[in-house]
Design an enzyme around this catalytic site. Structure first.
Site, short mmCIF file in Angstrom:
data_model
loop_
_atom_site.label_atom_id
_atom_site.label_comp_id
_atom_site.label_asym_id
_atom_site.label_seq_id
_atom_site.Cartn_x
_atom_site.Cartn_y
_atom_site.Cartn_z
N SER A 36 0.85 -1.20 0.00
CA SER A 36 0.00 0.00 0.00
C SER A 36 0.88 1.24 0.00
O SER A 36 2.04 1.19 0.45
CB SER A 36 -0.87 0.01 1.26
OG SER A 36 -1.56 1.24 1.39
N TYR A 94 -2.90 -0.88 10.64
CA TYR A 94 -2.98 -1.35 9.25
C TYR A 94 -1.75 -0.88 8.47
O TYR A 94 -1.13 -1.65 7.73
CB TYR A 94 -4.25 -0.84 8.57
CG TYR A 94 -4.27 -1.09 7.07
CD1 TYR A 94 -4.47 -2.36 6.56
CD2 TYR A 94 -4.05 -0.05 6.16
CE1 TYR A 94 -4.47 -2.60 5.19
CE2 TYR A 94 -4.05 -0.27 4.80
CZ TYR A 94 -4.26 -1.55 4.32
OH TYR A 94 -4.25 -1.78 2.97
N1 LIG Z 1 -8.77 -0.41 -1.55
C1 LIG Z 1 -7.70 0.34 -1.25
O1 LIG Z 1 -7.81 1.58 -1.21
C2 LIG Z 1 -6.37 -0.32 -1.02
C3 LIG Z 1 -5.24 0.51 -1.01
C4 LIG Z 1 -3.99 -0.08 -0.80
C5 LIG Z 1 -3.88 -1.42 -0.60
N2 LIG Z 1 -5.00 -2.22 -0.59
C6 LIG Z 1 -4.82 -3.64 -0.39
O2 LIG Z 1 -5.30 -4.32 -1.52
C7 LIG Z 1 -5.60 -5.67 -1.17
C8 LIG Z 1 -6.96 -6.03 -1.76
O3 LIG Z 1 -7.92 -5.19 -1.16
P1 LIG Z 1 -9.14 -4.56 -1.98
O4 LIG Z 1 -9.00 -3.11 -1.93
O5 LIG Z 1 -9.31 -5.24 -3.26
O6 LIG Z 1 -10.33 -4.89 -0.95
P2 LIG Z 1 -11.45 -6.01 -0.95
O7 LIG Z 1 -12.30 -5.84 -2.16
O8 LIG Z 1 -12.06 -5.95 0.39
O9 LIG Z 1 -10.64 -7.37 -1.14
C9 LIG Z 1 -9.99 -8.03 -0.08
C10 LIG Z 1 -9.91 -9.48 -0.47
O10 LIG Z 1 -9.19 -10.17 0.56
C11 LIG Z 1 -9.97 -11.29 0.96
N3 LIG Z 1 -9.63 -11.61 2.35
C12 LIG Z 1 -9.73 -10.80 3.43
N4 LIG Z 1 -9.32 -11.46 4.52
C13 LIG Z 1 -8.98 -12.72 4.11
C14 LIG Z 1 -8.49 -13.88 4.76
N5 LIG Z 1 -8.27 -13.90 6.09
N6 LIG Z 1 -8.22 -14.99 4.02
C15 LIG Z 1 -8.44 -14.98 2.69
N7 LIG Z 1 -8.90 -13.92 2.01
C16 LIG Z 1 -9.17 -12.80 2.72
C17 LIG Z 1 -11.41 -10.88 0.72
O11 LIG Z 1 -12.26 -11.98 0.49
P3 LIG Z 1 -13.10 -12.77 1.60
O12 LIG Z 1 -13.70 -11.76 2.51
O13 LIG Z 1 -14.07 -13.51 0.74
O14 LIG Z 1 -12.14 -13.69 2.27
C18 LIG Z 1 -11.26 -10.14 -0.59
O15 LIG Z 1 -11.23 -11.06 -1.67
C19 LIG Z 1 -5.55 -5.74 0.35
O16 LIG Z 1 -4.31 -6.33 0.73
C20 LIG Z 1 -5.57 -4.27 0.77
O17 LIG Z 1 -4.92 -4.07 1.99
C21 LIG Z 1 -6.24 -1.70 -0.81
#
Ligand SMILES: NC(=O)c1ccc[n+]([C@@H]2O[C@H](COP(=O)([O-])OP(=O)(O)OC[C@H]3O[C@@H](n4cnc5c(N)ncnc54)[C@H](OP(=O)(O)O)[C@@H]3O)[C@@H](O)[C@H]2O)c1
Length: 233
Positions: free
Chosen positions: A139, A151
């Protein structure tokens, strides 16, 4: 059939992982879709085609579950070429004020730090066999010092994990890419207040992933830091 490359994604059920799965399938990869929500993974599999995809319900904080998922993927498809260790979440988690965060902190560290470390540990021997590529979703807040938030510290750990793996894999042909998004419009923000800033779409980050993956084997894109235009920090 067994020669077609295989792309494994954790956190594939929504957001960045889901968008990357779509682009990977379009690019001709067979895709392993892992997350906890079986229903969402199966709906995605319906859209991408069941011949080219494998769904596995897996909590990344559970070593044995990941081991089963990765072994099943290799049994099913015969190989793993690309891994995106992407599962993660935030719940705010300030260091001062509010309520104590016992379970929330433990769950976040296990998912965001232990989870991708285990993914790496279990996948790297498979990737060595295919001259593969390991990508991990960090991130912007694993790059700058954020306020108030454990986080952010978990994503600093992800930055360190990526660099440590790259150092360890020198000489193996493995490429390692740290993807560092700014604010992306995904369900990530369902559990934390979204800052007032422009935002990326999941597809924007997925294209960055595919840019790194599609480089020739001698090019290792080490990190991609990608903010929406105008994000203030
Ligand atoms: N959105 C942002 O602004 C942003 C910015 C920087 C970095 N990120 C990072 O990007 C990555 C993806 O996030 P996203 O933004 O795409 O959010 P998201 O749509 O909420 O996706 C998160 C994914 O992780 C899965 N997940 C969560 N906990 C889990 C666990 N214990 N075991 C297996 N799967 C798990 C969720 O699926 P289930 O709930 O079905 O398990 C979902 O598929 C994350 O690492 C997040 O920290 C996001």
């Amino acid at each position: 059939m067994r020669k077609r490359k295989v792309f494994l994604i954790t956190g594939a059920s929504t957001g960045i992982g889901e968008a990357t799965a779509k682009l990977a399938a379009e690019a001709g990869y067979r895709v392993v879709l892992a997350a906890r929500s079986t229903g969402k993974l199966e709906a995605l599999q319906d859209r991408l085609g069941s011949d080219n995809t494998m769904v596995f319900a897996c909590d990344v904080s559970d070593w044995k579950a990941q081991e089963k998922m990765i072994n099943t993927a290799v049994e099913h498809f015969g190989r793993i070429d690309v891994v995106l260790a992407n599962a993660g979440f935030s719940k705010g988690s300030s260091f001062y004020g509010g309520e104590d965060k016992l379970d929330e902190w433990r769950e976040m560290v296990l998912t965001n730090v232990y989870g991708p470390a285990v993914t790496a540990r279990l996948c790297l021997p498979k990737l060595v066999k295919t001259g593969g590529h390991f990508l991990i979703t960090g991130s912007v807040v694993g790059h700058i010092t954020s306020i108030r938030n454990l986080y952010s510290a978990t994503k600093w750990a992800v930055t360190g994990i990526a660099q440590a793996i790259r150092n360890e894999m020198v000489g193996t042909g493995i490429r390692v890419t740290l993807i560092e998004p700014g604010v992306v419009d995904t369900p990530f923000w369902d559990t934390v207040p979204k800052p007032d800033t422009p935002e990326l779409l999941p597809d924007d980050v997925a294209r960055a992933v595919m840019y790194a993956v599609s480089q020739p084997p001698h090019v290792d894109v080490n990190q991609v830091l990608i903010r929406p235009t105008g994000q203030p920090h």
